[in-house]
Motif scaffolding. Structure first.
Motif, short mmCIF file in Angstrom:
data_model
loop_
_atom_site.label_atom_id
_atom_site.label_comp_id
_atom_site.label_asym_id
_atom_site.label_seq_id
_atom_site.Cartn_x
_atom_site.Cartn_y
_atom_site.Cartn_z
N VAL A 8 0.29 -1.26 -0.31
CA VAL A 8 -0.02 0.42 0.33
C VAL A 8 0.51 1.60 -0.51
O VAL A 8 0.36 2.10 -0.73
N GLU A 9 1.97 1.77 0.68
CA GLU A 9 3.00 2.38 0.63
C GLU A 9 3.67 2.28 -0.64
O GLU A 9 3.50 3.52 -0.40
N ILE A 10 3.70 1.60 -1.02
CA ILE A 10 4.52 1.62 -2.45
C ILE A 10 3.09 2.25 -3.44
O ILE A 10 3.55 3.21 -4.08
N VAL A 11 2.15 1.85 -3.71
CA VAL A 11 1.19 2.58 -4.51
C VAL A 11 0.94 3.65 -4.08
O VAL A 11 0.78 4.36 -5.37
N THR A 12 0.63 3.82 -2.96
CA THR A 12 -0.13 5.17 -2.71
C THR A 12 1.58 6.52 -3.09
O THR A 12 0.75 7.63 -2.94
N LYS A 13 2.43 5.81 -3.17
CA LYS A 13 4.16 6.74 -3.29
C LYS A 13 3.88 6.80 -4.68
O LYS A 13 3.74 8.06 -5.68
N LEU A 14 3.32 5.93 -5.49
CA LEU A 14 3.89 6.49 -7.05
C LEU A 14 2.25 6.71 -8.20
O LEU A 14 1.97 7.34 -8.58
N HIS A 15 0.78 6.41 -7.09
CA HIS A 15 -0.03 6.31 -7.44
C HIS A 15 -0.82 7.42 -6.94
O HIS A 15 -1.24 7.38 -5.71
N ASP A 16 -1.63 7.95 -7.53
CA ASP A 16 -1.99 9.80 -6.32
C ASP A 16 -3.71 8.44 -6.22
O ASP A 16 -5.16 9.01 -5.67
N ALA A 17 -4.05 7.68 -5.64
CA ALA A 17 -5.24 7.01 -5.28
C ALA A 17 -5.55 7.72 -3.93
O ALA A 17 -4.87 7.46 -2.64
N PRO A 18 -7.32 7.56 -3.99
CA PRO A 18 -7.22 8.11 -1.88
C PRO A 18 -7.36 7.37 -1.39
O PRO A 18 -7.84 5.90 -1.40
N GLU A 19 -6.61 6.97 -0.08
CA GLU A 19 -6.90 6.50 0.66
C GLU A 19 -7.99 5.79 1.01
O GLU A 19 -8.11 4.65 1.27
#
Length: 79
Positions: A10-21
């Motif tokens: 999740v940390e990797i995905v949210t760093k690379l992609h601006d998806a709302p939490e």
């Protein structure tokens, strides 16, 4: 307490992609998060670098859930 594979993913995905939490959950797919193919490659590379797990290009697909991706990573770590 060490981070779980899912938490690290999740940390990797949210760093690379601006998806709302509020859209991040184990059963959401990369496609549902609107992750494009270039970002998928970046995620794959980051997984390899940060988790020391090689993910083939054909293994990380848009229809994989975060949970399924976590299981894929854990299986490779256990091998």
């Amino acid at each position: 307490m060490s981070a779980t594979t899912y938490d690290r993913l999740v940390e990797i995905v949210t760093k690379l992609h601006d998806a709302p939490e509020d859209r991040i959950s184990p059963d959401v797919t990369f496609a549902q998060l609107d992750v494009d193919s270039l970002t998928m490659v970046e995620i794959s590379m980051r997984i390899e670098r940060e988790l020391d797990v090689h993910i083939d290009d054909n293994e990380l697909e848009a229809d994989l859930t975060l949970d399924a991706t976590t299981k894929l990573i854990d299986a490779k770590l256990a091998a």
